[in-house]
Design a protein around this motif. Structure first.
Motif, short mmCIF file in Angstrom:
data_model
loop_
_atom_site.label_atom_id
_atom_site.label_comp_id
_atom_site.label_asym_id
_atom_site.label_seq_id
_atom_site.Cartn_x
_atom_site.Cartn_y
_atom_site.Cartn_z
N LEU A 57 0.83 -1.21 0.00
CA LEU A 57 0.00 0.00 0.00
C LEU A 57 0.87 1.26 0.00
O LEU A 57 0.59 2.22 -0.73
CB LEU A 57 -0.92 -0.01 1.22
CG LEU A 57 -1.98 -1.11 1.24
CD1 LEU A 57 -2.69 -1.14 2.59
CD2 LEU A 57 -2.99 -0.95 0.11
N ASN A 118 -10.60 -6.28 4.15
CA ASN A 118 -9.41 -6.07 3.31
C ASN A 118 -9.19 -7.23 2.34
O ASN A 118 -8.21 -7.24 1.61
CB ASN A 118 -8.17 -5.81 4.16
CG ASN A 118 -7.68 -7.04 4.91
OD1 ASN A 118 -8.16 -8.16 4.71
ND2 ASN A 118 -6.72 -6.84 5.80
N TRP A 276 -9.10 -0.85 -1.46
CA TRP A 276 -8.14 -1.95 -1.42
C TRP A 276 -8.72 -3.23 -0.81
O TRP A 276 -9.26 -3.22 0.27
CB TRP A 276 -6.92 -1.54 -0.60
CG TRP A 276 -6.05 -2.69 -0.20
CD1 TRP A 276 -5.38 -3.54 -1.04
CD2 TRP A 276 -5.77 -3.14 1.13
NE1 TRP A 276 -4.70 -4.50 -0.31
CE2 TRP A 276 -4.92 -4.27 1.03
CE3 TRP A 276 -6.15 -2.69 2.40
CZ2 TRP A 276 -4.45 -4.96 2.14
CZ3 TRP A 276 -5.68 -3.38 3.52
CH2 TRP A 276 -4.84 -4.50 3.38
N TRP A 278 -7.29 -7.55 -1.15
CA TRP A 278 -6.52 -8.57 -1.84
C TRP A 278 -6.67 -9.90 -1.13
O TRP A 278 -7.35 -9.98 -0.10
CB TRP A 278 -5.07 -8.15 -2.04
CG TRP A 278 -4.17 -8.09 -0.83
CD1 TRP A 278 -4.52 -8.12 0.49
CD2 TRP A 278 -2.75 -7.96 -0.87
NE1 TRP A 278 -3.42 -8.01 1.28
CE2 TRP A 278 -2.31 -7.92 0.49
CE3 TRP A 278 -1.80 -7.88 -1.87
CZ2 TRP A 278 -0.96 -7.80 0.83
CZ3 TRP A 278 -0.47 -7.76 -1.53
CH2 TRP A 278 -0.05 -7.72 -0.20
N TRP A 312 -4.01 -4.15 -8.70
CA TRP A 312 -4.04 -2.94 -7.89
C TRP A 312 -4.55 -1.70 -8.63
O TRP A 312 -4.96 -0.73 -7.97
CB TRP A 312 -2.67 -2.64 -7.26
CG TRP A 312 -1.52 -2.44 -8.21
CD1 TRP A 312 -0.59 -3.37 -8.55
CD2 TRP A 312 -1.15 -1.23 -8.88
NE1 TRP A 312 0.33 -2.83 -9.41
CE2 TRP A 312 0.02 -1.52 -9.62
CE3 TRP A 312 -1.69 0.05 -8.94
CZ2 TRP A 312 0.64 -0.56 -10.41
CZ3 TRP A 312 -1.07 1.01 -9.72
CH2 TRP A 312 0.09 0.70 -10.44
N TRP A 315 -7.81 -0.53 -7.44
CA TRP A 315 -7.90 0.15 -6.15
C TRP A 315 -7.78 1.67 -6.29
O TRP A 315 -8.15 2.41 -5.37
CB TRP A 315 -6.81 -0.33 -5.19
CG TRP A 315 -6.69 -1.81 -5.04
CD1 TRP A 315 -7.64 -2.76 -5.29
CD2 TRP A 315 -5.53 -2.52 -4.60
NE1 TRP A 315 -7.15 -4.00 -5.03
CE2 TRP A 315 -5.86 -3.90 -4.61
CE3 TRP A 315 -4.25 -2.14 -4.19
CZ2 TRP A 315 -4.95 -4.88 -4.23
CZ3 TRP A 315 -3.34 -3.12 -3.81
CH2 TRP A 315 -3.69 -4.47 -3.84
#
Length: 326
Positions: A57, A118, A276, A278, A312, A315
């Motif tokens: 991040l 998350n 976000w 994952w 990503w 995000w």
């Protein structure tokens, strides 16, 4: 390298400041702290999976979105105190802690906000190596374990079997389970995740008995073959008394915890972290590079980011390019 050194110095100084704020007899409230809107302050709790999430991040926030990021190493409960005091903005991986949410959330101080999942599913449990389960299949059940705790005796625990725990600050109900199920076991703390893995790896190599607290996501699960001990399923309220817990751990939907003011500001950094999510496999891939391959965390994050742009980029918040520096 100068940027890396500067970042480490900032983090070290900020960690000192955090400690000073948190031990102060006069609590510092969120609206009393001057902050740079271009800086995101993120907790890093003391296990490598958490570090993997935080580093990825931070890398994207820095390299793609032009934010400064301060990664602050701090234990779980002090992380919440730091959010409450306005010193941190986000805890990226929270394992339960309903008591802390009651204290600091909307029904308490109102200084923290549940940021939603998350993407990681947290499974805590008691584990034994597969070779031991093959030799003594009964120990993977409660009754079989109860009859064979002598397998886990050590010089330190004497006539009782050893239950190898990680760090005392981890989410744990182990003593309550030992009490409720009348197990002749004594908890021995390795002291940290890394120390516990080192000890389990040593015993695994020698095919020695070991019974220990462990969890997923965790990169070490990819290296060794483990079997989870089967306990009665978790049910609502079974862990209400920490001294008497007659059930297994619940399965945790891991979530993010935000400072309320960070959410109210609603800038691109918040929206990115809010977006976000994952998988356990994503986290384990980065964590294994850090812990097993001894790779600097920032390099492991960079490799994952370069190899997973399709993941990503989803995000990134709409319009984030508008704030990028020229």
């Amino acid at each position: 390298m100068p940027r890396l050194l500067r970042r480490r110095n900032l983090t070290r100084l900020f960690a000192v400041g955090l400690a000073l704020v948190m031990v102060s007899s006069c609590a510092v409230r969120t609206d009393q702290i001057a902050r740079d809107p271009n800086t995101v302050r993120m907790a890093v709790n003391n296990w490598v999976g958490f570090e993997a999430s935080a580093e990825v991040l931070a890398y994207i926030l820095r390299e793609e979105m032009d934010y400064e990021v301060q990664l602050v190493r701090v234990d779980e409960q002090p992380s919440w105190q730091a959010l409450d005091q306005g010193v941190l903005d986000v805890i990226p991986e929270n394992w339960g802690h309903e008591d802390l949410f009651e204290l600091y959330g909307p029904e308490g101080n109102g200084t923290v906000v549940d940021g939603g999942p998350n993407g990681n599913e947290g499974v805590i449990g008691w584990y034994v190596p597969a070779y031991l389960a093959e030799e003594h299949p009964e120990i993977t059940t409660l009754e079989g374990l109860k009859e064979n705790t002598d397998l886990f005796r050590t010089a330190q625990t004497g006539d009782s079997g050893e239950f190898l725990a990680g760090a005392p600050g981890f989410v744990s109900q182990d003593q309550g389970m030992i009490n409720a199920f009348d197990l002749d076991l004594e908890i021995v703390y390795a002291g940290s995740e890394a120390s516990q893995i080192t000890e389990v790896r040593r015993r695994y190599a020698e095919e020695e008995p070991v019974l220990f607290y462990f969890y997923d996501p965790q990169w070490f699960q990819e290296e060794v073959d483990l079997v989870k001990v089967d306990f009665p399923d978790y049910y609502e309220g079974c862990d209400a008394d920490p001294e008497y817990v007659d059930c297994d751990y619940p399965v945790y939907e891991l979530n993010k915890i935000f400072r309320a003011g960070f959410v109210e500001n609603d800038d691109h950094a918040y929206r990115f972290l809010d977006n976000w999510q994952w998988t356990n496999s994503d986290q384990n891939a980065v964590a294994q590079m850090i812990a097993d391959e001894q790779m600097p965390p920032s390099e492991a994050a960079e490799i994952w980011v370069n190899e997973n742009r399709d993941v990503w980029e989803e995000w990134l918040p709409e319009g984030y390019e508008d704030r990028q520096k020229g």
